[in-house]
Design a protein around this motif. Structure first.
Motif, short mmCIF file in Angstrom:
data_model
loop_
_atom_site.label_atom_id
_atom_site.label_comp_id
_atom_site.label_asym_id
_atom_site.label_seq_id
_atom_site.Cartn_x
_atom_site.Cartn_y
_atom_site.Cartn_z
N THR A 197 64.09 39.19 58.69
CA THR A 197 64.63 39.49 57.36
C THR A 197 65.63 40.65 57.43
OG1 THR A 197 62.58 38.76 56.37
CG2 THR A 197 64.01 40.10 54.99
N ASP A 198 65.29 41.66 58.22
CA ASP A 198 66.18 42.82 58.35
C ASP A 198 67.46 42.45 59.08
OD1 ASP A 198 64.36 44.45 57.05
OD2 ASP A 198 63.31 44.97 58.90
N ASP A 239 62.76 42.62 62.74
CA ASP A 239 62.29 41.66 61.76
C ASP A 239 63.44 40.75 61.35
OD1 ASP A 239 59.83 41.57 59.50
OD2 ASP A 239 61.76 40.75 58.86
N HIS A 264 74.59 30.10 50.02
CA HIS A 264 75.23 29.59 51.23
C HIS A 264 74.33 29.77 52.45
CE1 HIS A 264 78.44 28.33 53.84
NE2 HIS A 264 78.33 29.41 54.56
N MET A 265 73.49 30.81 52.42
CA MET A 265 72.65 30.99 53.61
C MET A 265 71.23 30.48 53.41
SD MET A 265 71.99 35.02 53.88
CE MET A 265 70.54 35.56 53.04
N GLY A 266 71.02 29.72 52.34
CA GLY A 266 69.77 28.98 52.26
C GLY A 266 68.76 29.39 51.22
N ILE A 267 69.15 30.28 50.29
CA ILE A 267 68.28 30.57 49.15
C ILE A 267 68.52 29.44 48.13
CG2 ILE A 267 67.80 32.22 47.29
CD1 ILE A 267 67.02 33.29 50.02
N PHE A 325 71.25 29.49 59.78
CA PHE A 325 71.49 30.92 59.99
C PHE A 325 70.35 31.57 60.78
CE2 PHE A 325 74.50 30.21 56.51
CZ PHE A 325 75.62 30.80 57.08
N GLY A 365 65.25 47.65 56.88
CA GLY A 365 64.40 48.04 57.99
C GLY A 365 65.20 48.10 59.28
N PHE A 403 74.33 39.65 56.43
CA PHE A 403 74.98 39.13 55.22
C PHE A 403 75.52 40.25 54.34
CE2 PHE A 403 72.99 39.28 51.06
CZ PHE A 403 71.65 39.57 51.28
N ARG A 433 68.88 39.58 59.15
CA ARG A 433 69.73 38.80 58.26
C ARG A 433 70.34 39.68 57.17
NH1 ARG A 433 69.48 32.86 56.11
NH2 ARG A 433 68.36 32.53 58.04
N THR A 434 69.55 40.63 56.67
CA THR A 434 70.09 41.53 55.64
C THR A 434 71.30 42.27 56.17
OG1 THR A 434 67.86 41.81 54.81
CG2 THR A 434 69.49 43.40 54.06
N TRP A 480 69.21 27.52 55.61
CA TRP A 480 68.39 28.65 56.04
C TRP A 480 68.17 28.58 57.56
CZ3 TRP A 480 66.97 33.07 53.84
CH2 TRP A 480 66.06 33.87 54.56
N HIS A 512 61.58 32.19 51.81
CA HIS A 512 62.31 32.94 52.82
C HIS A 512 62.63 34.33 52.32
CE1 HIS A 512 62.54 29.25 54.92
NE2 HIS A 512 63.30 28.68 54.01
N PHE A 513 63.09 35.15 53.25
CA PHE A 513 63.53 36.49 52.88
C PHE A 513 62.38 37.32 52.35
CE2 PHE A 513 67.59 38.72 51.70
CZ PHE A 513 68.08 38.60 52.98
N VAL A 514 61.19 37.03 52.84
CA VAL A 514 60.02 37.79 52.45
C VAL A 514 59.52 38.51 53.69
CG1 VAL A 514 57.73 37.67 51.43
CG2 VAL A 514 59.42 35.93 50.88
N LYS A 515 59.32 39.81 53.56
CA LYS A 515 58.85 40.57 54.72
C LYS A 515 57.34 40.73 54.63
CE LYS A 515 60.67 44.44 56.87
NZ LYS A 515 61.48 45.65 56.90
#
Lengths: 52, 315
Positions: free
Chosen positions: B240-241, B238, A3-6, B198, B234, B247, B243-244, B195, A43-46
């Motif tokens: 990614t953090d 960032d 739902h959030m784009g993965i 959000f 984290g 969600f 968003r983590t 993506w 996405h979702f990669v740090k």
């Protein structure tokens, strides 16, 4: 997650009993193949912290 | 709805004077317009500060977690559903509570109004159908229906589900709504656009955790974002953090969220964090026919199982 784009198919669920070794191998191979086809995760990669 | 206050005060004073409860949790006028604050009245004199209008959007069930005393609490539809969730999750006993039910006609959207009036809003007054906004050099009347919080305009549980006494007659519930229209719009996008949606939604998040703190469901003694051993996520800015955090918080609220909108109201940046929780609310409703906080006798979907549960996601 989708739902959030993965991308669809990036995350998969399966139910394998400890007695189903052949199914386990089959699932792992299938998942590996389908994920390879999707390519690396965008996405979702740090980014790793830079060490100077 | 502003006419409820006399009855609210009367009941509150009565239960305090009779010793039925040790305190009553209600609202008093905040220091800023559109922002009423919670008020804990321990004497009938303190009850005089109580107010009731369209700025009481904070969810008071948030203040019940693990309390030991007997408490009177003022509950709108959504608060009452969160009180039920609290009772089911053993965070408070039904016997400790005296619930003053308040049939609700929706709360005012402070973000919408602040955006509409860039010059500071100094005073807001309401009648049944209109809202009068006053600033230093302006005054405008708007139809109440148009300035409600989005979660209120799609609400189908305005009346309290559980109460000991009502502050007014029950109101008519809204019908023929598409509650999940906003979620369906996102579902229709492709993965990349989702993506991006959000990404844009969270672009201004400063990770103040106001959404978490305002949420009655977020009562963990240590939130996963505050843990350092192990550090699940984290702590910086960032994306990614960020968003983590959002969600995962939404996942923790799956099958529990009542869409009270306290998170959105609390957000200083005006982010619609409901867009995460609303999807899970929709999934719970479609997969399990579940709506949170409607009964003391039903177990939540993530707490139980049924041989007929949908499992088509398993390969």
């Amino acid at each position: 997650m989708e739902h959030m784009g993965i991308e669809p198919g990036r995350i998969q669920f399966s139910w394998v009993s400890s007695a189903e070794s052949t199914k386990f191998v089959k699932v792992v191979n299938e998942v590996t193949e389908s994920i390879k086809a999707l390519g690396p995760l965008k996405h979702f990669v740090k980014a790793k912290a830079k060490v100077v | 709805m502003t006419g409820y206050i006399a009855k609210i005060k009367k009941i509150s004073k009565q239960i305090l004077d009779e010793g039925t409860v040790d305190m009553v949790i209600g609202f008093r006028k905040g220091t800023l317009a559109l922002m009423n604050e919670p008020c804990f009245a321990k004497t009938s004199k303190a009850v005089d500060d109580f107010v009731w209008d369209g700025n009481c959007g904070i969810n008071l069930a948030n203040y019940l977690t693990s309390r030991k005393e007997k408490i009177g609490i003022i509950a709108k539809g959504c608060d009452s559903r969160n009180i039920i969730t609290h009772i089911i999750e053993n965070k408070i006993d039904r016997d400790q509570l005296f619930i003053i039910g308040v049939p609700c006609k929706g709360m005012l959207d402070r973000h919408l109004l602040s955006a509409k009036f860039p010059d500071e809003i100094l005073n807001v007054s309401e009648s049944e159908d209109a809202v009068i906004i006053k600033g230093a050099d302006y005054e405008e009347t708007l139809p109440r229906k148009e300035v409600l919080q989005e979660n209120c305009s799609v609400c189908i549980h305005r009346n309290p589900v559980i109460y000991d006494e009502l502050a007014a007659d029950l109101v008519e519930e809204q019908a023929d709504l598409d509650r999940f229209e906003a979620v369906r719009k996102i579902e229709a996008l492709n993965a990349e656009d989702k993506w991006q949606y959000f990404e844009d939604l969270l672009a201004t998040c400063i990770r103040c955790y106001a959404c978490r703190n305002a949420c009655p469901l977020c009562y963990c003694p240590t939130c996963f974002v505050d843990e350092s051993k192990p550090q699940w996520v984290g702590k910086g800015q960032d994306t990614t953090d960020i968003r983590t955090f959002h969600f995962l918080r939404a996942f923790h609220d799956a099958g529990r969220c009542t869409d009270c909108g306290a998170c959105v109201r609390a957000c200083p940046m005006g982010i619609d964090v409901r867009m995460f929780t609303k999807k899970l609310e929709k999934d719970c409703f479609e997969s399990f026919g579940w709506e949170a906080g409607l009964s003391l006798d039903a177990r939540p979907p993530l707490d139980t199982f049924n041989p007929d549960d949908p499992n088509d996601f398993i390969l």
